[in-house]
Design a protein around this motif. Sequence first.
Motif, PDB file in Angstrom:
ATOM      1  N   PHE A  60       0.915  -1.311   0.073  1.00 45.11           N
ATOM      2  CA  PHE A  60       0.014  -0.171  -0.004  1.00 45.11           C
ATOM      3  C   PHE A  60       0.847   1.161  -0.050  1.00 45.11           C
ATOM      4  O   PHE A  60       2.238   1.395   0.504  1.00 45.11           O
ATOM      5  CB  PHE A  60      -0.899  -0.005   1.319  1.00 45.11           C
ATOM      6  N   VAL A  61       0.513   2.422  -0.723  1.00 48.13           N
ATOM      7  CA  VAL A  61       1.119   3.451  -0.740  1.00 48.13           C
ATOM      8  C   VAL A  61       0.335   4.474  -0.010  1.00 48.13           C
ATOM      9  O   VAL A  61      -1.046   4.596  -0.131  1.00 48.13           O
ATOM     10  CB  VAL A  61       1.209   4.106  -2.279  1.00 48.13           C
ATOM     11  N   ASP A  62       0.779   5.255   0.986  1.00 47.27           N
ATOM     12  CA  ASP A  62       0.000   6.484   1.800  1.00 47.27           C
ATOM     13  C   ASP A  62      -0.002   7.765   0.894  1.00 47.27           C
ATOM     14  O   ASP A  62       1.086   8.141   0.662  1.00 47.27           O
ATOM     15  CB  ASP A  62       0.500   6.444   3.052  1.00 47.27           C
ATOM     16  N   LEU A  63      -0.885   8.252   0.881  1.00 48.91           N
ATOM     17  CA  LEU A  63      -1.110   9.541   0.103  1.00 48.91           C
ATOM     18  C   LEU A  63      -1.712  10.644   0.936  1.00 48.91           C
ATOM     19  O   LEU A  63      -2.459  10.338   1.749  1.00 48.91           O
ATOM     20  CB  LEU A  63      -2.283   9.201  -1.064  1.00 48.91           C
ATOM     21  N   SER A  64      -1.485  11.967   0.763  1.00 50.45           N
ATOM     22  CA  SER A  64      -2.138  13.190   1.008  1.00 50.45           C
ATOM     23  C   SER A  64      -3.322  13.440  -0.063  1.00 50.45           C
ATOM     24  O   SER A  64      -2.825  13.396  -1.404  1.00 50.45           O
ATOM     25  CB  SER A  64      -1.208  14.229   1.180  1.00 50.45           C
ATOM     26  N   GLN A  65      -4.513  13.267   0.411  1.00 52.07           N
ATOM     27  CA  GLN A  65      -5.657  13.355  -0.646  1.00 52.07           C
ATOM     28  C   GLN A  65      -6.385  14.586  -0.408  1.00 52.07           C
ATOM     29  O   GLN A  65      -6.835  14.996   0.602  1.00 52.07           O
ATOM     30  CB  GLN A  65      -6.233  11.867  -0.289  1.00 52.07           C
ATOM     31  N   LYS A  87       2.814  10.529   0.384  1.00 52.94           N
ATOM     32  CA  LYS A  87       3.253  11.375   1.640  1.00 52.94           C
ATOM     33  C   LYS A  87       4.778  11.140   1.594  1.00 52.94           C
ATOM     34  O   LYS A  87       5.346  12.205   2.396  1.00 52.94           O
ATOM     35  CB  LYS A  87       2.650  10.392   2.768  1.00 52.94           C
ATOM     36  N   SER A  88       5.355  10.209   1.107  1.00 52.29           N
ATOM     37  CA  SER A  88       6.939  10.020   1.156  1.00 52.29           C
ATOM     38  C   SER A  88       7.471  11.253   0.261  1.00 52.29           C
ATOM     39  O   SER A  88       8.604  11.799   0.995  1.00 52.29           O
ATOM     40  CB  SER A  88       7.330   8.749   0.933  1.00 52.29           C
ATOM     41  N   LYS A  91       4.898  13.167  -4.829  1.00 53.49           N
ATOM     42  CA  LYS A  91       4.488  12.629  -6.120  1.00 53.49           C
ATOM     43  C   LYS A  91       3.194  12.626  -6.335  1.00 53.49           C
ATOM     44  O   LYS A  91       2.654  11.957  -5.472  1.00 53.49           O
ATOM     45  CB  LYS A  91       5.490  11.895  -6.449  1.00 53.49           C
ATOM     46  N   LEU A  92       2.660  12.910  -7.542  1.00 51.58           N
ATOM     47  CA  LEU A  92       1.398  12.741  -7.834  1.00 51.58           C
ATOM     48  C   LEU A  92       1.224  11.233  -8.084  1.00 51.58           C
ATOM     49  O   LEU A  92       1.936  10.618  -8.855  1.00 51.58           O
ATOM     50  CB  LEU A  92       1.153  13.491  -9.263  1.00 51.58           C
ATOM     51  N   ALA A  93       0.348  10.582  -7.474  1.00 53.07           N
ATOM     52  CA  ALA A  93       0.074   9.127  -7.404  1.00 53.07           C
ATOM     53  C   ALA A  93      -1.227   8.828  -8.098  1.00 53.07           C
ATOM     54  O   ALA A  93      -1.622   7.412  -8.306  1.00 53.07           O
ATOM     55  CB  ALA A  93       0.453   8.475  -6.030  1.00 53.07           C
TER      56      ALA A  93
END
Length: 182
Positions: A60-65, A87-88, A91-93
């Motif tokens: 899983f990748v954690d995102l700021s959404q 979050k790391s 970058k646009l994911a």
Amino acid sequence: MVMTHATIGFLAAISLGLACLAQVPRTPDVEAQRAAMKKLSFLIGKWSGEASILRAPGQFVDLSQTEEAEFKLDGLVLMIEGVGRTKSDGKLALQALGLVSFDDESGTYRMRAFNDGRWLETEVRLADSGHAITWGFTLGEMKTSSVLRLNEKGEWTERTELTTAARPPQRFMELTVRRVRE
């Protein structure tokens, strides 16, 4: 009955007129459409928070959404745009755009959604006394099921499960965002 040229012409004109009337499209009931779309107004605003999305099996990748929802075309279409950045490194994911409308003839909500160069069209259903919507799609052996709702804190939560072949459903995406402006 003797058919004269006038009678044949008259019958032909009636037949042509009936054929033309049968092809006239039904006039949409835009007031019914607007009334149905107002039921989705709980989503209107700009939202910000976190998301987690499956990128590979078990990874899983954690995102700021962020999510932004607004009515377009005088309330006939709801446009929802979601953007997720890792979050790391920021970058646009994830980028997704959904357009939801109501078909007054069939009494159903429809969504056309776009992301990563793909699009799909699906039915959307109201749930939880009008404070949630559900949708999904099937592509080959893959099936998704999504639920978007406002929780007791007024947060927009969304969960998507993915089923592949005969495997049990697994979490594909989960997000929680809070309204930052109406």
